[in-house]
Design a protein around this motif. Structure first.
Motif, PDB file in Angstrom:
ATOM      1  N   LYS A 109      49.483  47.543  75.516  1.00  0.00           N
ATOM      2  CA  LYS A 109      50.151  46.258  75.052  1.00  0.00           C
ATOM      3  C   LYS A 109      49.288  45.845  73.781  1.00  0.00           C
ATOM      4  CE  LYS A 109      53.366  46.440  77.888  1.00  0.00           C
ATOM      5  NZ  LYS A 109      54.645  46.919  77.590  1.00  0.00           N
ATOM      6  N   TYR A 110      48.093  45.986  73.439  1.00  0.00           N
ATOM      7  CA  TYR A 110      47.324  45.469  72.568  1.00  0.00           C
ATOM      8  C   TYR A 110      46.468  46.714  71.763  1.00  0.00           C
ATOM      9  CZ  TYR A 110      47.944  41.163  74.893  1.00  0.00           C
ATOM     10  OH  TYR A 110      48.582  39.868  75.395  1.00  0.00           O
ATOM     11  N   GLN A 111      46.544  46.691  70.341  1.00  0.00           N
ATOM     12  CA  GLN A 111      46.169  47.733  69.670  1.00  0.00           C
ATOM     13  C   GLN A 111      47.001  49.124  70.086  1.00  0.00           C
ATOM     14  OE1 GLN A 111      43.990  47.807  66.799  1.00  0.00           O
ATOM     15  NE2 GLN A 111      44.351  45.592  66.917  1.00  0.00           N
ATOM     16  N   PRO A 112      48.164  49.177  70.138  1.00  0.00           N
ATOM     17  CA  PRO A 112      48.978  50.509  70.269  1.00  0.00           C
ATOM     18  C   PRO A 112      48.492  51.521  69.167  1.00  0.00           C
ATOM     19  CG  PRO A 112      50.476  48.894  69.556  1.00  0.00           C
ATOM     20  CD  PRO A 112      49.262  48.027  69.644  1.00  0.00           C
ATOM     21  N   LEU A 113      48.812  52.710  69.464  1.00  0.00           N
ATOM     22  CA  LEU A 113      48.543  53.701  68.356  1.00  0.00           C
ATOM     23  C   LEU A 113      49.420  53.708  67.232  1.00  0.00           C
ATOM     24  CD1 LEU A 113      48.376  57.038  70.880  1.00  0.00           C
ATOM     25  CD2 LEU A 113      46.337  55.927  69.465  1.00  0.00           C
ATOM     26  N   TRP A 114      50.592  53.031  67.461  1.00  0.00           N
ATOM     27  CA  TRP A 114      51.511  53.120  66.381  1.00  0.00           C
ATOM     28  C   TRP A 114      50.907  52.093  65.288  1.00  0.00           C
ATOM     29  CZ3 TRP A 114      53.605  48.605  64.523  1.00  0.00           C
ATOM     30  CH2 TRP A 114      53.785  47.630  65.392  1.00  0.00           C
ATOM     31  N   SER A 115      50.182  51.041  65.469  1.00  0.00           N
ATOM     32  CA  SER A 115      49.477  50.152  64.584  1.00  0.00           C
ATOM     33  C   SER A 115      48.647  51.011  63.459  1.00  0.00           C
ATOM     34  CB  SER A 115      48.820  49.215  65.312  1.00  0.00           C
ATOM     35  OG  SER A 115      47.606  49.712  66.038  1.00  0.00           O
ATOM     36  N   GLU A 116      48.251  52.377  63.965  1.00  0.00           N
ATOM     37  CA  GLU A 116      47.498  53.074  63.168  1.00  0.00           C
ATOM     38  C   GLU A 116      48.249  53.645  62.192  1.00  0.00           C
ATOM     39  OE1 GLU A 116      44.307  53.037  63.267  1.00  0.00           O
ATOM     40  OE2 GLU A 116      44.323  51.804  65.228  1.00  0.00           O
ATOM     41  N   MET A 117      49.445  53.634  62.200  1.00  0.00           N
ATOM     42  CA  MET A 117      50.569  54.264  61.054  1.00  0.00           C
ATOM     43  C   MET A 117      50.460  53.391  59.930  1.00  0.00           C
ATOM     44  SD  MET A 117      51.708  57.246  61.950  1.00  0.00           S
ATOM     45  CE  MET A 117      53.380  57.245  61.025  1.00  0.00           C
ATOM     46  N   GLU A 118      50.057  52.072  59.892  1.00  0.00           N
ATOM     47  CA  GLU A 118      50.209  51.151  58.951  1.00  0.00           C
ATOM     48  C   GLU A 118      49.874  52.080  57.327  1.00  0.00           C
ATOM     49  OE1 GLU A 118      48.422  46.797  57.009  1.00  0.00           O
ATOM     50  OE2 GLU A 118      47.731  47.939  58.895  1.00  0.00           O
ATOM     51  N   ARG A 119      48.904  52.678  57.318  1.00  0.00           N
ATOM     52  CA  ARG A 119      48.581  53.120  56.051  1.00  0.00           C
ATOM     53  C   ARG A 119      49.764  54.216  55.448  1.00  0.00           C
ATOM     54  NH1 ARG A 119      42.797  55.314  54.237  1.00  0.00           N
ATOM     55  NH2 ARG A 119      42.325  53.112  54.265  1.00  0.00           N
ATOM     56  N   PRO A 120      49.966  55.251  56.373  1.00  0.00           N
ATOM     57  CA  PRO A 120      51.109  56.046  55.846  1.00  0.00           C
ATOM     58  C   PRO A 120      52.578  55.386  55.824  1.00  0.00           C
ATOM     59  CG  PRO A 120      50.587  56.497  58.257  1.00  0.00           C
ATOM     60  CD  PRO A 120      49.466  55.741  57.614  1.00  0.00           C
ATOM     61  N   ILE A 121      52.740  54.205  56.536  1.00  0.00           N
ATOM     62  CA  ILE A 121      54.008  53.565  56.255  1.00  0.00           C
ATOM     63  C   ILE A 121      54.065  52.699  54.907  1.00  0.00           C
ATOM     64  CG2 ILE A 121      55.381  51.515  57.092  1.00  0.00           C
ATOM     65  CD1 ILE A 121      55.890  54.058  58.674  1.00  0.00           C
ATOM     66  N   MET A 122      52.875  52.180  54.731  1.00  0.00           N
ATOM     67  CA  MET A 122      52.814  51.355  53.629  1.00  0.00           C
ATOM     68  C   MET A 122      52.656  52.253  52.208  1.00  0.00           C
ATOM     69  SD  MET A 122      53.394  48.581  54.955  1.00  0.00           S
ATOM     70  CE  MET A 122      53.540  47.535  52.895  1.00  0.00           C
ATOM     71  N   ASN A 123      51.870  53.391  52.283  1.00  0.00           N
ATOM     72  CA  ASN A 123      51.984  54.373  51.164  1.00  0.00           C
ATOM     73  C   ASN A 123      53.386  54.719  50.985  1.00  0.00           C
ATOM     74  OD1 ASN A 123      49.286  53.972  50.919  1.00  0.00           O
ATOM     75  ND2 ASN A 123      48.725  55.731  51.960  1.00  0.00           N
ATOM     76  N   ALA A 124      54.021  55.136  51.727  1.00  0.00           N
ATOM     77  CA  ALA A 124      55.459  55.732  51.438  1.00  0.00           C
ATOM     78  C   ALA A 124      56.400  54.645  50.987  1.00  0.00           C
ATOM     79  CB  ALA A 124      56.064  56.200  52.749  1.00  0.00           C
ATOM     80  N   PHE A 125      56.059  53.554  51.419  1.00  0.00           N
ATOM     81  CA  PHE A 125      56.936  52.329  50.844  1.00  0.00           C
ATOM     82  C   PHE A 125      56.385  52.186  49.428  1.00  0.00           C
ATOM     83  CE2 PHE A 125      57.507  47.719  49.928  1.00  0.00           C
ATOM     84  CZ  PHE A 125      58.798  47.608  50.049  1.00  0.00           C
TER      85      PHE A 125
END
Length: 262
Positions: free
Chosen positions: A117-133
């Motif tokens: 519930k805290y610090q899930p793995l998907w939060s580590e996807m911030e960089r690839p998501i923001m780079n793609a955006f």
């Protein structure tokens, strides 16, 4: 004697609660491991073995989720859909290997989102998501419609990896607001113009930043505090009881020494 029984009862209740929690964690740990193994096998192109892992995953998830009701209806629905897509990707002939990895990764992250519930793995996807955006924004600024569509497709593909997870971790109204922006930009891409889309893209960028900022702002699990409070309470109660017994015993000994005539 009664004091000891009360303390033993409190300890018993505490550890029975821990036992139920441990059993739940154990099943989720097994599901996590199966999803992770399926992902690793998919990355190495061992699709048949990965398929067997997902079939075992489905069996355990059904037993724990439906029979034992360990998951909410939303969690059941979201993980079931992610599992279906992952399994279908492994059995689809001619599907791009990267697409297979993305589908199985989506299941892996969704499973972890239930357990973490805290610090899930998907939060580590911030960089690839923001780079793609950012690539989408750059293409829009250049006014290159073809490049814009290509980059937008890439962003949507990357975002789809975390979409099941955020539906588990994030309040539904925030997910709906984010998804509605993404759907609008995708659906009306044929009316592309630099001025019009920059405003829409800036709004989406703000939503994405909020998404990752909020999921990362507090990494302290409240259950840790609950355990500390309960454990501390039992220790304090035990020490208080022992101190009271010791004090009472010392008083009784002093009274015996003084005798009835003192």
């Amino acid at each position: 004697m009664r004091g000891k029984l009360i303390i033993l009862l409190m300890v018993g209740l505490l550890f029975s609660g821990f036992s139920v929690l441990a059993e739940s964690k154990s099943s989720m740990t097994e599901l996590d491991q199966l999803a992770d193994e399926a992902l690793q096998l998919t990355r190495f192109g061992r699709f048949e073995e990965a398929k067997k892992m997902l079939e075992r995953f489905a069996q355990i998830f059904s037993e724990k989720g439906v029979a034992e009701r360990q998951f909410t209806m939303d969690e059941l629905r979201i993980v079931t859909a992610a599992h279906h897509e992952a399994l279908k990707s492994l059995t689809s002939v001619g599907l791009n290997p990267n697409d297979r990895i993305q589908k199985v990764t989506a299941l892996r992250l969704a499973t972890d989102a239930i357990n973490s519930k805290y610090q899930p793995l998907w939060s580590e996807m911030e960089r690839p998501i923001m780079n793609a955006f950012n690539d989408v924004k750059s293409a829009a600024l250049e006014g290159d419609e073809n490049l814009y569509n290509t980059e937008l497709n890439e962003f949507l593909s990357t975002y789809s990896i975390i979409q099941p997870s955020i539906k588990i971790s994030v309040p539904v109204e925030k997910v709906q607001r984010l998804d509605s922006r993404i759907t609008y930009i995708d659906r009306y891409r044929s009316t592309f113009s630099e001025q019009k889309w920059m405003k829409e893209l800036e709004g989406l960028e703000d939503e994405l930043k909020k998404l990752f900022a909020e999921i990362n702002k507090d990494d302290t699990d409240p259950s840790i505090w609950w355990v500390m409070i309960m454990t501390g309470g039992i220790i304090i109660s035990t020490l208080s009881y022992v101190s009271w017994r010791k004090y009472r015993g010392q008083n009784m000994q002093q009274q015996k020494r003084k005798g009835p005539n003192d």
